[in-house]
Write an enzyme that holds these catalytic residues in place. Structure first.
Site, PDB file in Angstrom:
ATOM      1  N   TYR A 179       2.047 -12.948   6.436  1.00  0.00           N
ATOM      2  CA  TYR A 179       1.186 -13.135   5.270  1.00  0.00           C
ATOM      3  C   TYR A 179      -0.134 -13.783   5.677  1.00  0.00           C
ATOM      4  CZ  TYR A 179      -0.364 -14.556   0.616  1.00  0.00           C
ATOM      5  OH  TYR A 179      -1.095 -14.742  -0.538  1.00  0.00           O
ATOM      6  N   ALA A 191      -1.511 -13.854   8.592  1.00  0.00           N
ATOM      7  CA  ALA A 191      -2.288 -12.955   9.447  1.00  0.00           C
ATOM      8  C   ALA A 191      -3.125 -11.992   8.604  1.00  0.00           C
ATOM      9  CB  ALA A 191      -1.359 -12.173  10.374  1.00  0.00           C
ATOM     10  N   SER A 193      -2.050  -4.846 -12.822  1.00  0.00           N
ATOM     11  CA  SER A 193      -0.962  -4.689 -13.796  1.00  0.00           C
ATOM     12  C   SER A 193      -0.258  -5.994 -14.144  1.00  0.00           C
ATOM     13  CB  SER A 193       0.072  -3.672 -13.276  1.00  0.00           C
ATOM     14  OG  SER A 193       0.621  -4.111 -12.040  1.00  0.00           O
TER      15      SER A 193
END
Length: 228
Positions: free
Chosen positions: A146, A148, A12
């Site tokens: 993040y 990880a 989107s």
């Protein structure tokens, strides 16, 4: 060239929106995301299809993918692009946000891939493109959750490459550096993205991967601004 059926998660906005613009003219593109209003807008502009889908929920993903297969009879390419951002030191991260980031970035990639593999096995052909990050090979403080998730995508991609090759299915782990998207604004984070990569450049790389002959694999590739 034969039209391909291409499914793009996180379609989107950001890179997903650019990918829809890139591929819709010559392919059957289906974009997935959770915001129906944004999806409709992108789909109408690019004359592509869309489905509202939370990639972190496997039952919803499975139904969505099955609906796509029923309509188009195949899926040639899955681009796992959906992703969320999180930063700050671990003990100050909101636990609900942590769960969301893990569920979308890692579990979402696994869910969508699991759902499309059967039709690709049946057709003895398919391309799985995981939009990862330079965070999938690097480490940095205040990015532990993040990073990880992105290291998880790296391990998932590498292992999956070995697992599905015998079925004629290819996997590409794409690791962009910072891109010029609204990822940070969505979290109300002020970040200078002037040196970020234009999403159109990443889309050109994805185009190259898709256009590569089916007997050639590009298992891992990075792209970043030389000034960043």
């Amino acid at each position: 060239m034969m039209r391909k059926v291409i499914v793009i998660t996180g379609g989107s906005d950001g890179l997903g929106k650019t990918l829809a613009e890139q591929f819709s003219k010559e392919n059957d593109v289906i974009i997935l995301a959770t915001n129906e209003e944004k999806l409709k807008n992108v789909a109408n502009i690019n004359k592509c299809d869309y489905k509202v889908c939370d990639v972190s929920n496997y039952s919803l993903v499975e139904k969505c993918i099955n609906d796509i297969i029923e309509k188009y009879e195949k899926i040639d390419v899955l681009i796992n692009n959906a992703g969320l951002w999180i930063q700050e030191e671990l003990d100050t991260n909101d636990s609900v946000r942590i769960n969301s980031v893990v569920d979308v970035n890692l579990l979402g990639t696994i869910n969508c891939t699991k759902a499309v593999i059967p039709i690709m096995k049946q057709n003895k052909n398919g391309l799985l493109i995981n939009i990862n990050s330079q965070a999938g090979i690097n480490h940095k403080s205040e990015r532990v959750v993040y990073n990880a998730t992105k290291w998880g995508v790296t391990g998932f991609s590498k292992s999956l490459t070995d697992e599905v090759a015998k079925y004629g299915i290819r996997v590409s782990n794409v690791m962009p550096g910072m891109m010029k998207t609204d990822m940070f604004n969505k979290m109300n984070i002020q970040k200078n993205i002037d040196n970020g990569i234009d999403t159109k450049e990443v889309a050109r790389l994805i185009q190259f991967i898709i256009d590569t002959p089916s007997n050639v694999m590009i298992p891992e590739v990075g792209i970043k601004n030389i000034n960043n």
